[in-house]
Motif scaffolding. Sequence first.
Motif, PDB file in Angstrom:
ATOM      1  N   ALA A  41      20.138  67.787  68.783  1.00 15.32           N
ATOM      2  CA  ALA A  41      20.173  66.296  68.162  1.00 15.32           C
ATOM      3  C   ALA A  41      18.850  65.845  67.987  1.00 15.32           C
ATOM      4  O   ALA A  41      18.582  65.254  66.866  1.00 15.32           O
ATOM      5  CB  ALA A  41      21.085  65.449  68.863  1.00 15.32           C
ATOM      6  N   GLU A  42      18.128  65.731  69.121  1.00 11.69           N
ATOM      7  CA  GLU A  42      16.880  65.127  69.227  1.00 11.69           C
ATOM      8  C   GLU A  42      15.811  65.721  68.189  1.00 11.69           C
ATOM      9  O   GLU A  42      15.040  64.988  67.387  1.00 11.69           O
ATOM     10  CB  GLU A  42      16.254  65.042  70.535  1.00 11.69           C
ATOM     11  CG  GLU A  42      16.912  64.295  71.820  1.00 11.69           C
ATOM     12  CD  GLU A  42      18.036  65.022  72.298  1.00 11.69           C
ATOM     13  OE1 GLU A  42      18.823  64.404  73.323  1.00 11.69           O
ATOM     14  OE2 GLU A  42      18.611  66.064  71.755  1.00 11.69           O
ATOM     15  N   ARG A  45      16.663  64.573  64.760  1.00 12.14           N
ATOM     16  CA  ARG A  45      16.205  63.423  64.131  1.00 12.14           C
ATOM     17  C   ARG A  45      14.675  63.276  64.196  1.00 12.14           C
ATOM     18  O   ARG A  45      14.403  62.497  63.181  1.00 12.14           O
ATOM     19  CB  ARG A  45      16.590  62.474  65.496  1.00 12.14           C
ATOM     20  CG  ARG A  45      18.139  62.052  65.507  1.00 12.14           C
ATOM     21  CD  ARG A  45      18.370  61.272  66.679  1.00 12.14           C
ATOM     22  NE  ARG A  45      20.134  61.352  66.903  1.00 12.14           N
ATOM     23  CZ  ARG A  45      20.832  61.053  68.317  1.00 12.14           C
ATOM     24  NH1 ARG A  45      19.841  61.180  69.100  1.00 12.14           N
ATOM     25  NH2 ARG A  45      21.883  61.270  68.201  1.00 12.14           N
ATOM     26  N   VAL A  46      14.108  63.852  64.884  1.00 14.76           N
ATOM     27  CA  VAL A  46      12.460  63.866  64.694  1.00 14.76           C
ATOM     28  C   VAL A  46      12.170  64.355  63.562  1.00 14.76           C
ATOM     29  O   VAL A  46      11.149  63.670  62.555  1.00 14.76           O
ATOM     30  CB  VAL A  46      11.836  64.275  66.056  1.00 14.76           C
ATOM     31  CG1 VAL A  46      10.407  64.689  65.908  1.00 14.76           C
ATOM     32  CG2 VAL A  46      12.049  63.745  67.486  1.00 14.76           C
ATOM     33  N   LEU A  47      12.441  65.496  62.992  1.00 14.78           N
ATOM     34  CA  LEU A  47      12.089  66.252  61.795  1.00 14.78           C
ATOM     35  C   LEU A  47      12.643  65.395  60.759  1.00 14.78           C
ATOM     36  O   LEU A  47      11.861  65.083  59.698  1.00 14.78           O
ATOM     37  CB  LEU A  47      12.810  67.419  61.742  1.00 14.78           C
ATOM     38  CG  LEU A  47      12.468  68.583  62.455  1.00 14.78           C
ATOM     39  CD1 LEU A  47      13.126  69.834  62.431  1.00 14.78           C
ATOM     40  CD2 LEU A  47      10.966  68.743  62.794  1.00 14.78           C
ATOM     41  N   THR A  48      13.726  64.449  60.825  1.00 16.32           N
ATOM     42  CA  THR A  48      14.137  63.649  59.534  1.00 16.32           C
ATOM     43  C   THR A  48      13.251  62.595  59.767  1.00 16.32           C
ATOM     44  O   THR A  48      12.944  61.905  58.418  1.00 16.32           O
ATOM     45  CB  THR A  48      15.692  63.398  59.809  1.00 16.32           C
ATOM     46  OG1 THR A  48      16.536  64.258  60.096  1.00 16.32           O
ATOM     47  CG2 THR A  48      16.044  62.347  58.850  1.00 16.32           C
ATOM     48  N   ALA A 115      16.284  76.369  65.482  1.00  8.76           N
ATOM     49  CA  ALA A 115      15.987  75.718  66.818  1.00  8.76           C
ATOM     50  C   ALA A 115      16.110  76.691  68.039  1.00  8.76           C
ATOM     51  O   ALA A 115      15.447  76.755  68.784  1.00  8.76           O
ATOM     52  CB  ALA A 115      16.764  74.688  66.884  1.00  8.76           C
ATOM     53  N   LEU A 116      17.266  77.343  67.727  1.00  6.28           N
ATOM     54  CA  LEU A 116      17.636  78.442  68.981  1.00  6.28           C
ATOM     55  C   LEU A 116      16.528  79.484  69.079  1.00  6.28           C
ATOM     56  O   LEU A 116      15.861  79.931  70.214  1.00  6.28           O
ATOM     57  CB  LEU A 116      18.982  79.045  68.687  1.00  6.28           C
ATOM     58  CG  LEU A 116      19.443  80.101  69.591  1.00  6.28           C
ATOM     59  CD1 LEU A 116      18.858  81.531  69.649  1.00  6.28           C
ATOM     60  CD2 LEU A 116      19.217  79.571  71.186  1.00  6.28           C
ATOM     61  N   LEU A 117      15.824  80.067  67.816  1.00  6.75           N
ATOM     62  CA  LEU A 117      14.819  81.216  67.549  1.00  6.75           C
ATOM     63  C   LEU A 117      13.717  80.448  68.230  1.00  6.75           C
ATOM     64  O   LEU A 117      12.851  81.223  69.089  1.00  6.75           O
ATOM     65  CB  LEU A 117      14.551  81.403  66.273  1.00  6.75           C
ATOM     66  CG  LEU A 117      15.620  82.238  65.511  1.00  6.75           C
ATOM     67  CD1 LEU A 117      15.540  82.551  64.174  1.00  6.75           C
ATOM     68  CD2 LEU A 117      15.943  83.737  66.103  1.00  6.75           C
ATOM     69  N   VAL A 118      13.081  79.117  68.055  1.00 13.27           N
ATOM     70  CA  VAL A 118      12.155  78.512  68.451  1.00 13.27           C
ATOM     71  C   VAL A 118      11.865  78.380  69.938  1.00 13.27           C
ATOM     72  O   VAL A 118      11.368  78.600  70.797  1.00 13.27           O
ATOM     73  CB  VAL A 118      11.677  77.289  67.803  1.00 13.27           C
ATOM     74  CG1 VAL A 118      10.285  76.614  68.359  1.00 13.27           C
ATOM     75  CG2 VAL A 118      11.303  77.684  66.023  1.00 13.27           C
ATOM     76  N   ALA A 173      25.179  75.108  77.209  1.00 12.43           N
ATOM     77  CA  ALA A 173      25.010  74.122  76.112  1.00 12.43           C
ATOM     78  C   ALA A 173      24.233  74.460  74.853  1.00 12.43           C
ATOM     79  O   ALA A 173      24.585  74.363  73.765  1.00 12.43           O
ATOM     80  CB  ALA A 173      24.624  72.866  76.715  1.00 12.43           C
ATOM     81  N   SER A 174      23.077  75.083  75.086  1.00 11.52           N
ATOM     82  CA  SER A 174      22.050  75.375  73.919  1.00 11.52           C
ATOM     83  C   SER A 174      22.854  76.482  72.997  1.00 11.52           C
ATOM     84  O   SER A 174      22.619  76.455  71.944  1.00 11.52           O
ATOM     85  CB  SER A 174      20.739  75.929  74.439  1.00 11.52           C
ATOM     86  OG  SER A 174      20.137  74.754  74.934  1.00 11.52           O
ATOM     87  N   TRP A 175      23.267  77.577  73.749  1.00 14.33           N
ATOM     88  CA  TRP A 175      23.918  78.592  73.026  1.00 14.33           C
ATOM     89  C   TRP A 175      25.357  77.861  72.267  1.00 14.33           C
ATOM     90  O   TRP A 175      25.550  78.441  71.165  1.00 14.33           O
ATOM     91  CB  TRP A 175      24.527  79.600  73.879  1.00 14.33           C
ATOM     92  CG  TRP A 175      23.393  80.505  74.588  1.00 14.33           C
ATOM     93  CD1 TRP A 175      23.162  80.500  75.955  1.00 14.33           C
ATOM     94  CD2 TRP A 175      22.677  81.328  73.842  1.00 14.33           C
ATOM     95  NE1 TRP A 175      21.927  81.589  76.075  1.00 14.33           N
ATOM     96  CE2 TRP A 175      21.438  82.013  74.750  1.00 14.33           C
ATOM     97  CE3 TRP A 175      22.319  81.939  72.578  1.00 14.33           C
ATOM     98  CZ2 TRP A 175      20.590  82.925  74.380  1.00 14.33           C
ATOM     99  CZ3 TRP A 175      21.476  82.734  72.087  1.00 14.33           C
ATOM    100  CH2 TRP A 175      20.629  83.214  73.240  1.00 14.33           C
ATOM    101  N   SER A 176      25.806  76.967  72.717  1.00 14.75           N
ATOM    102  CA  SER A 176      26.890  76.237  71.970  1.00 14.75           C
ATOM    103  C   SER A 176      26.330  75.509  70.909  1.00 14.75           C
ATOM    104  O   SER A 176      26.911  75.330  69.549  1.00 14.75           O
ATOM    105  CB  SER A 176      27.655  75.251  73.027  1.00 14.75           C
ATOM    106  OG  SER A 176      28.404  75.883  73.901  1.00 14.75           O
TER     107      SER A 176
END
Length: 272
Positions: A41-42, A45-48, A115-118, A173-176
């Motif tokens: 989520a963070e 928001r930053v990229l936007t 995001a998961l890949l990075v 939580a990240s994998w979710s």
Amino acid sequence: MNSPGRGGSVLKPPVLHPAGAGFGMKLTDGGTHISRTMMLAEIGRVLTAVPGCASRDDYAAAVLERNVTGKSTDSTRKKTLRHLRELYGLSLELPIFTAFRSLALHTPGALPQLALLVAWARDPLLRASTVPLLTATPGKVVEKSALEAAIEATFPNHYSALNIAKIARNASASWSQSGHLTGHATKVRTALVAAPAALCLALLLGHAEGRSGEELFRSPWCRLLDLTPERARAVAVQAHREGLLDMKAIGSVVEVAFPKFQDLLAKAHEHH
């Protein structure tokens, strides 16, 4: 994926190639997942909120002064910035972040996979939790204890039981967030539908490590997107049509090039 040793020892996650360090991969110990998730989520928001040409300082100002991530205290904003930098770089000087930002802009819906890949490339703790995910078939429950065992096997006697549990909880939580797991109390493995933009980043990361041709489609990066080599090639055709990469295939011989990201690969090579 490394093969199991004698006596059925726990599988170890893939090891990144040192060549990837110039692109922005992290090969050192430690990682954000001891205290945070991949913060989907963070980073969204930053990229936007921050324009594409922004400097490292502009990203800092967005988080600390403009509070685009919506944190209630100065200390929380500072921690958020630190962790986002650890996970994503937040600097156009870093090839992996520049590619990530470009592809997220091209396909906003692919952000969870990108995001998961990075985060996986830059956080050894998240990588340590990989095997229970990639060996679980869709519909299978992925137990937190399996994640804990995988992390302990990767970093034996390195973390306390309390911290292992914390890392496993954050990794879960990240994998979710990435779409690999669904459910709240019980986490169930779900098959990803890989976006062409995410596949482009996966191939780019594989290329940065020195892979080429058919080997690109057999890399851990494609496995992370639940792609077999055959399926990865099919999604690469879509990515080619979208102008994200160039692919030429004659029979079993395949060539993949990245005209859009050639300058990033050159910069990574210089740094390496």
